[in-house]
Design a protein around this motif. Structure first.
Motif, PDB file in Angstrom:
ATOM      1  N   PRO A  17       0.802  -1.241   0.000  1.00  0.00           N
ATOM      2  CA  PRO A  17       0.000   0.000   0.000  1.00  0.00           C
ATOM      3  C   PRO A  17       0.822   1.273   0.000  1.00  0.00           C
ATOM      4  O   PRO A  17       0.440   2.258  -0.637  1.00  0.00           O
ATOM      5  N   LEU A  18       1.958   1.279   0.708  1.00  0.00           N
ATOM      6  CA  LEU A  18       2.790   2.484   0.736  1.00  0.00           C
ATOM      7  C   LEU A  18       3.869   2.476  -0.344  1.00  0.00           C
ATOM      8  O   LEU A  18       4.432   3.533  -0.640  1.00  0.00           O
ATOM      9  N   SER A  19       4.149   1.302  -0.931  1.00  0.00           N
ATOM     10  CA  SER A  19       5.217   1.241  -1.928  1.00  0.00           C
ATOM     11  C   SER A  19       4.892   2.065  -3.168  1.00  0.00           C
ATOM     12  O   SER A  19       5.801   2.504  -3.873  1.00  0.00           O
ATOM     13  N   LEU A  20       3.603   2.278  -3.447  1.00  0.00           N
ATOM     14  CA  LEU A  20       3.227   3.107  -4.591  1.00  0.00           C
ATOM     15  C   LEU A  20       3.736   4.535  -4.456  1.00  0.00           C
ATOM     16  O   LEU A  20       3.987   5.216  -5.458  1.00  0.00           O
ATOM     17  N   PHE A  21       3.889   4.983  -3.219  1.00  0.00           N
ATOM     18  CA  PHE A  21       4.207   6.392  -2.980  1.00  0.00           C
ATOM     19  C   PHE A  21       5.645   6.601  -2.528  1.00  0.00           C
ATOM     20  O   PHE A  21       6.008   7.726  -2.158  1.00  0.00           O
ATOM     21  N   VAL A  22       6.434   5.539  -2.552  1.00  0.00           N
ATOM     22  CA  VAL A  22       7.865   5.674  -2.254  1.00  0.00           C
ATOM     23  C   VAL A  22       8.619   5.786  -3.577  1.00  0.00           C
ATOM     24  O   VAL A  22       8.666   4.832  -4.350  1.00  0.00           O
ATOM     25  N   PRO A  23       9.198   6.937  -3.891  1.00  0.00           N
ATOM     26  CA  PRO A  23       9.870   7.091  -5.188  1.00  0.00           C
ATOM     27  C   PRO A  23      11.071   6.164  -5.321  1.00  0.00           C
ATOM     28  O   PRO A  23      11.782   5.882  -4.355  1.00  0.00           O
ATOM     29  N   ALA A  24      11.278   5.671  -6.536  1.00  0.00           N
ATOM     30  CA  ALA A  24      12.454   4.842  -6.798  1.00  0.00           C
ATOM     31  C   ALA A  24      13.715   5.676  -6.624  1.00  0.00           C
ATOM     32  O   ALA A  24      13.772   6.856  -7.003  1.00  0.00           O
ATOM     33  N   LEU A  25      14.743   5.061  -6.061  1.00  0.00           N
ATOM     34  CA  LEU A  25      15.968   5.792  -5.759  1.00  0.00           C
ATOM     35  C   LEU A  25      16.760   6.150  -7.005  1.00  0.00           C
ATOM     36  O   LEU A  25      17.528   7.124  -6.986  1.00  0.00           O
ATOM     37  N   ASP A  26      16.595   5.369  -8.078  1.00  0.00           N
ATOM     38  CA  ASP A  26      17.398   5.592  -9.275  1.00  0.00           C
ATOM     39  C   ASP A  26      16.678   6.410 -10.338  1.00  0.00           C
ATOM     40  O   ASP A  26      17.160   6.525 -11.458  1.00  0.00           O
ATOM     41  N   LEU A  27      15.530   6.992 -10.001  1.00  0.00           N
ATOM     42  CA  LEU A  27      14.758   7.781 -10.965  1.00  0.00           C
ATOM     43  C   LEU A  27      14.450   9.145 -10.365  1.00  0.00           C
ATOM     44  O   LEU A  27      14.313   9.280  -9.148  1.00  0.00           O
ATOM     45  N   PRO A  28      14.309  10.177 -11.207  1.00  0.00           N
ATOM     46  CA  PRO A  28      13.969  11.510 -10.691  1.00  0.00           C
ATOM     47  C   PRO A  28      12.572  11.530 -10.096  1.00  0.00           C
ATOM     48  O   PRO A  28      11.635  10.961 -10.666  1.00  0.00           O
ATOM     49  N   VAL A  29      12.412  12.202  -8.967  1.00  0.00           N
ATOM     50  CA  VAL A  29      11.132  12.181  -8.277  1.00  0.00           C
ATOM     51  C   VAL A  29      10.069  12.940  -9.062  1.00  0.00           C
ATOM     52  O   VAL A  29       8.874  12.623  -8.964  1.00  0.00           O
ATOM     53  N   TRP A  30      10.469  13.925  -9.857  1.00  0.00           N
ATOM     54  CA  TRP A  30       9.462  14.676 -10.594  1.00  0.00           C
ATOM     55  C   TRP A  30       8.726  13.790 -11.585  1.00  0.00           C
ATOM     56  O   TRP A  30       7.545  14.047 -11.917  1.00  0.00           O
TER      57      TRP A  30
END
Length: 246
Positions: A82-95
Motif C-alpha cells: 500500500p505504501l510502496s506506490l508512494f515511495v519514489p524509486a531511488l534511481d529515478l527523478p522524483v518529478w
C-alpha cells in the motif's frame, strides 16, 4: 496543413479522447482542486517520502514501510505494497513519479472514482510484485524468467499502477487505439531495455486487461439473465361471445 488532413485528426482525437476530456473538463470547472483530493494527497505523500528518505535518519524507516524486493517474504511484500506506490524509486527523478501520479491518478479519480482508481492501481502493482517472484522461479533461461540479481532490486514507485490505470481509462472510454499503443510501447520498452520494471509493467497490463475483459463479460451476461428471469406476460383473455338479442 490543409483542411483534408486536419479533419481526420480532429475526428480521431474526438473519438479517442473526447469523452475523457469532456468528463475531466466538467469536473475541473465545477470542483477545481476538489475534483481529485486523493491524487493531491498522493502527490503530497510521495513528496514527503522523497524528502524523508534522503535524510540520514529517514532512509531506513521509509524502506521498512514501503520498500518491496523479490527477496522479501510474500506476506511482507503484501504489507508494504500500500505504501510502496508512494515511495519514489531511488534511481529515478522524483518529478517523474509526481507527474505520473498527478496526471494519471488524477484522470482516473475524476473518471472512475477514488476507490476504484486505488483498487485498480493496487491490482496492477500486486501483479508486478507477484510476477517478480514467478520470474525468479522460472529462471533466466525461460523467456519470462528473471536473473537472480533481480532478487534485491527495489520495487517501489507508481509506474505499474500508472500503466494499469492508463489502460483501464482507455478501456473505460473506448479509446482502444490509444490502449493498443500503450501496450505496444511497453513491449518495446522490454525489448529495448530488458529489466525487471519493464516486465512488471507488462504483468500489470495483463492483470488490468484481464480485469476489464472479466467485467465486460459480466456486463454482457446481465441483460440475458434479466430476460430469462422476467416472467412471461399473461395471455390476453379471449373476448366473450355476444349474446343474441331476444
Amino acid at each position: 496543413m490543409t483542411a483534408w488532413t486536419t479533419t481526420p485528426l480532429r475526428r480521431f482525437a474526438r473519438r479517442e479522447w473526447g469523452p475523457l476530456s469532456g468528463t475531466v473538463r466538467e469536473a475541473v470547472v465545477r470542483d477545481r482542486l476538489r475534483a481529485a483530493p486523493m491524487t493531491l494527497g498522493a502527490v503530497c505523500l510521495t513528496s514527503l517520502f522523497q524528502i524523508v528518505q534522503n535524510t540520514s535518519w529517514g532512509f531506513r524507516p521509509v524502506q521498512n514501510l514501503g520498500s518491496v524486493k523479490a527477496a522479501d517474504p510474500f506476506w511482507l511484500a503484501l504489507l508494504r505494497t500500500p505504501l510502496s506506490l508512494f515511495v519514489p524509486a531511488l534511481d529515478l527523478p522524483v518529478w517523474g513519479a509526481l507527474a505520473q501520479i498527478l496526471l494519471v491518478f488524477g484522470l482516473a479519480e475524476i473518471c472512475i472514482g477514488w476507490w476504484r482508481a486505488l483498487a485498480i492501481g493496487y491490482v496492477a502493482t500486486l501483479a508486478g510484485t507477484t510476477y517478480a517472484r514467478l520470474g525468479l522461479a522460472l529462471g533466466p533461461d525461460h523467456p519470462l524468467g528473471l536473473p537472480l540479481s533481480d532478487r534485491v532490486v527495489g520495487d517501489t514507485g507508481p509506474s505499474a499502477a500508472v500503466v494499469g490505470l492508463a489502460l483501464h481509462l482507455c478501456w473505460h472510454h473506448r479509446a482502444y487505439l490509444t490502449g493498443a499503443l500503450l501496450i505496444a510501447a511497453m513491449i518495446v520498452e522490454v525489448l529495448v531495455k530488458d529489466n525487471l520494471a519493464g516486465k512488471e509493467h507488462l504483468a500489470a497490463l495483463a492483470a488490468v486487461l484481464g480485469l476489464c475483459l472479466a467485467v465486460a463479460a459480466r456486463e454482457e451476461r446481465r441483460p440475458a439473465a434479466r430476460l430469462r428471469e422476467r416472467p412471461p406476460r399473461p395471455a390476453a383473455a379471449a373476448p366473450r361471445p355476444r349474446q343474441p338479442h331476444r
